[in-house]
Design an enzyme around this catalytic site. Structure first.
Site, short mmCIF file in Angstrom:
data_model
loop_
_atom_site.label_atom_id
_atom_site.label_comp_id
_atom_site.label_asym_id
_atom_site.label_seq_id
_atom_site.Cartn_x
_atom_site.Cartn_y
_atom_site.Cartn_z
N GLU A 8 36.65 38.46 39.78
CA GLU A 8 37.23 39.15 40.94
C GLU A 8 37.40 40.60 40.53
O GLU A 8 38.49 41.06 40.17
CB GLU A 8 38.55 38.54 41.39
N HIS A 10 36.30 44.52 41.51
CA HIS A 10 35.86 45.22 42.71
C HIS A 10 35.31 46.61 42.43
O HIS A 10 35.67 47.27 41.45
CB HIS A 10 37.03 45.35 43.68
N HIS A 164 38.47 36.11 49.67
CA HIS A 164 39.35 37.13 49.08
C HIS A 164 40.35 37.62 50.12
O HIS A 164 40.05 37.67 51.31
CB HIS A 164 38.48 38.30 48.58
N ASP A 288 40.87 41.36 38.46
CA ASP A 288 41.17 42.07 39.71
C ASP A 288 41.13 43.59 39.50
O ASP A 288 41.75 44.34 40.23
CB ASP A 288 42.51 41.67 40.34
#
Ligand code: GRE
Ligand code: ZN
Length: 327
Positions: A8, A10, A164, A288
């Site tokens: 995860e 980004h 998400h 994240d």
């Protein structure tokens, strides 16, 4: 632990960067902006310094899901996926891709996923919750009948689909009153995503498409902790509660059709509860980045009081298996 895989993680393009601005105070926005736009520089250094061999990258939130015009959503997803593919080929040993999808148009979403997997070599999809369909606040969730052909394609392509978080639209955020601190990752993100995941389960989607694998971040958006109560009340009076269309218990689907990650939830007691609820083979390390720090995630995970066997599975082996990566 060396060789960790994180999923995860980004990035943003210049087109979607504005969607993340609200998540940083003005003092920190320049830093977050730079972190999101960067792929080849600081990101790789963070990975090197923290034993992360591979990141599976996805677009920021809500991006494509917040574009009500389906044609524009389709174009935006394509441009974002093409940009990501160009970055991945520079470092195929360190990056893989999740497709952004224009879920406003289920057929176009299926086609873009096929293109991303078959032509671009992506390993899954990451979608930021419900999609806006109209400026008047009409949205779509993916448990409804018109998404069944889309899910059939996901099952055929046999890639994980990551659900998400995004924030609720203002009419649905009224429950938070003046408590803006609850909107965003602290609470509303998890609530939105958990309800959407439960809608998928309750719709019977996984009876129709048992091969689907849904990824949830943040150690399962609080769901591992709620499974018993969901099933207990869904069997009350010896009957399923109204509207539950699936054949089996929520727990069965959650254990079989879901994978959860450690993204943004670096807490050992919660991880242990999740291991007890779904098993270590269903949990995958993630950070994240850039909304969390890679060193916080890795520093916690590398020394968390779990067995080294489970650390290996969660840190790497489960991702190799689920995303069919070369070991
Ligand atoms: C995320 O996408 O994971 C995210 C945001 C904004 C704040 C925190 C966060 O988009 O984890
Ligand atoms: Zn995230």
């Amino acid at each position: 632990m060396q060789g960790k895989i994180a999923l995860e993680e980004h990035f943003s393009t210049e087109e979607t960067i504005g969607d993340s601005q609200r998540y940083a105070p003005p003092t920190h926005w320049p830093e977050l902006r730079e972190r999101l736009l960067d792929i080849q520089n600081r990101r790789v250094r963070e990975m090197d310094e923290n034993g992360v061999e591979l990141m599976l990258l996805s677009l920021n939130s809500p991006a494509v899901q917040a574009v009500p015009d389906a044609t524009k959503a389709v174009d935006l997803a394509r441009r974002a996926n093409d940009h990501l593919a160009e970055e991945i080929v520079k470092r195929p040993d360190r990056f893989k891709g999740f497709a952004a999808l224009p879920m406003q148009d289920p057929e176009a979403a299926a086609a873009e996923l096929r293109r991303a997997v078959v032509d671009l070599g992506f390993v899954g999809a990451l979608v930021n919750g419900f999609s806006e369909l109209d400026a008047d606040g009409t949205v779509s969730h993916y448990d409804t009948a018109e998404y069944r052909p889309f899910w059939a394609e996901v099952e055929r392509l046999d890639v994980p689909f990551s659900l998400h978080p995004r924030n609720p639209l203002p009419p649905d955020a009224r429950v938070y009153g003046d408590h803006e601190w609850l909107i965003g990752p602290a609470w509303a993100f998890g609530h939105e995503t958990a309800v959407h995941a439960l809608r998928l389960i309750g719709s019977g989607l996984f009876d129709a498409h048992p091969g689907l694998r849904i990824v949830l971040g943040h150690l399962g958006e609080n769901l591992p902790y709620g499974l018993w109560r969901l099933d207990n009340h869904n069997a009350w009076h010896g009957q399923r509660a109204p509207g539950y269309q699936a054949r089996r218990d929520v727990t069965d689907y959650f254990r079989k059709n879901f994978l959860i990650t450690t993204s943004g939830n670096f807490h050992t007691e919660t991880l242990v509860a999740a291991i007890m609820a779904v098993g270590a083979e269903r949990i995958l390390f993630s950070t994240d980045w850039p909304f969390e720090n890679v060193d916080h995630a890795a520093g916690w995970f590398d020394s968390a009081k779990i067995s080294d066997e489970d650390r290996r599975r969660i840190g790497r082996d489960n991702a190799v298996r689920e995303f069919r990566l070369a070991a």
